[in-house]
Design an enzyme around this catalytic site. Sequence first.
Site, PDB file in Angstrom:
ATOM      1  N   TYR A  48     -42.914   2.400  48.127  1.00  0.00           N
ATOM      2  CA  TYR A  48     -42.763   3.553  47.239  1.00  0.00           C
ATOM      3  C   TYR A  48     -43.470   3.355  45.903  1.00  0.00           C
ATOM      4  O   TYR A  48     -44.243   4.218  45.469  1.00  0.00           O
ATOM      5  CB  TYR A  48     -41.274   3.855  47.045  1.00  0.00           C
ATOM      6  N   LYS A  52     -46.771   5.457  44.375  1.00  0.00           N
ATOM      7  CA  LYS A  52     -46.763   6.101  43.072  1.00  0.00           C
ATOM      8  C   LYS A  52     -47.959   5.655  42.234  1.00  0.00           C
ATOM      9  O   LYS A  52     -48.618   6.461  41.573  1.00  0.00           O
ATOM     10  CB  LYS A  52     -45.468   5.753  42.336  1.00  0.00           C
ATOM     11  N   PRO A  75     -40.947   9.432  34.087  1.00  0.00           N
ATOM     12  CA  PRO A  75     -39.527   9.315  33.761  1.00  0.00           C
ATOM     13  C   PRO A  75     -38.892   8.065  34.357  1.00  0.00           C
ATOM     14  O   PRO A  75     -39.331   7.570  35.397  1.00  0.00           O
ATOM     15  CB  PRO A  75     -38.919  10.578  34.385  1.00  0.00           C
ATOM     16  N   SER A  90     -32.237   8.488  42.454  1.00  0.00           N
ATOM     17  CA  SER A  90     -31.843   8.070  41.104  1.00  0.00           C
ATOM     18  C   SER A  90     -30.336   8.088  40.910  1.00  0.00           C
ATOM     19  O   SER A  90     -29.739   7.127  40.412  1.00  0.00           O
ATOM     20  CB  SER A  90     -32.505   8.974  40.064  1.00  0.00           C
TER      21      SER A  90
END
Length: 209
Positions: A48, A52, A75, A90
Site C-alpha cells: 500500500y 501511494k 493527511p 484509519s
Amino acid sequence: MDRSPTSIPSELSLLHKAFVVRFTSSVWFVGYVLRVHKMLILRPAKWYPVSKTLAEKAAWEFAEKNGLDVVAINPATCLGQLLQPGLNASCAVLQQLLQGSTDTQEYHWLGAVHVKDVAAAQILLFESPRASGRYLCTNGIYQFGDFADRVSKLSPEFSVYRFTGETQPGLVACKDAAKKLIDLGLIFTPVEDAIKDTVNSLKAKGLLN
C-alpha cells in the site's frame, strides 16, 4: 474508473482540461520512499505505501509534462464521524486500540487529523492562488504511544494498552508539522475532539463493543 496501471495515463489526461488539480494521498508511507526497493524484498505485505509513493510520483511527472497546476495533500490518520456504514482503515486503528491491540503501528503512524480538516484543506488549497507543492495535513507529529495515552484518558471504560518507549523509533515530535496549511489560515480540530467524534461514531454504528 479503470484501476489498472495502464489506464492511469489516459485517466490523468482527462484532468488536463481542468488545469488545477488537488488530490490527497495518505502520508503514512513517509519513511518508505527512500527504501522502497529494500521493502519490496523484506516487507512484501507493505504494498500500500509503495503504491501511494509511486502514484504520487507519476502524478507529479504527468503534471510537469502537461503543464498542470497540481497540489498534493498528505493527511495523517483520518479520524472523525464515519459517513459510510463500514469501517475504514484509519478509524480501524482507533477501534483496535480501544479493543486492546498492542500493535505499535510502527510503519503506519505519523499523527492524526480530523477528516473535516482534510475537507477544509481541499477547499482552502483549491481556492488559494498561493497554493503549490505538497501539504502535510496533520494536527502534529508524535508517537503512537502518546496517542494511546490520550485515548486511554478520554475513554477510561476501554482497556487501552499503554506503550513504553518509542513506538516509532526516531520519529521526532513536531507540533506545527502542517505549518504550510496553518499559514494559509487552516485551524486544526483538537485531536481530543477527533477521538471523541470517532468513538461516538463507532458506537453508533455498532462497530465498538
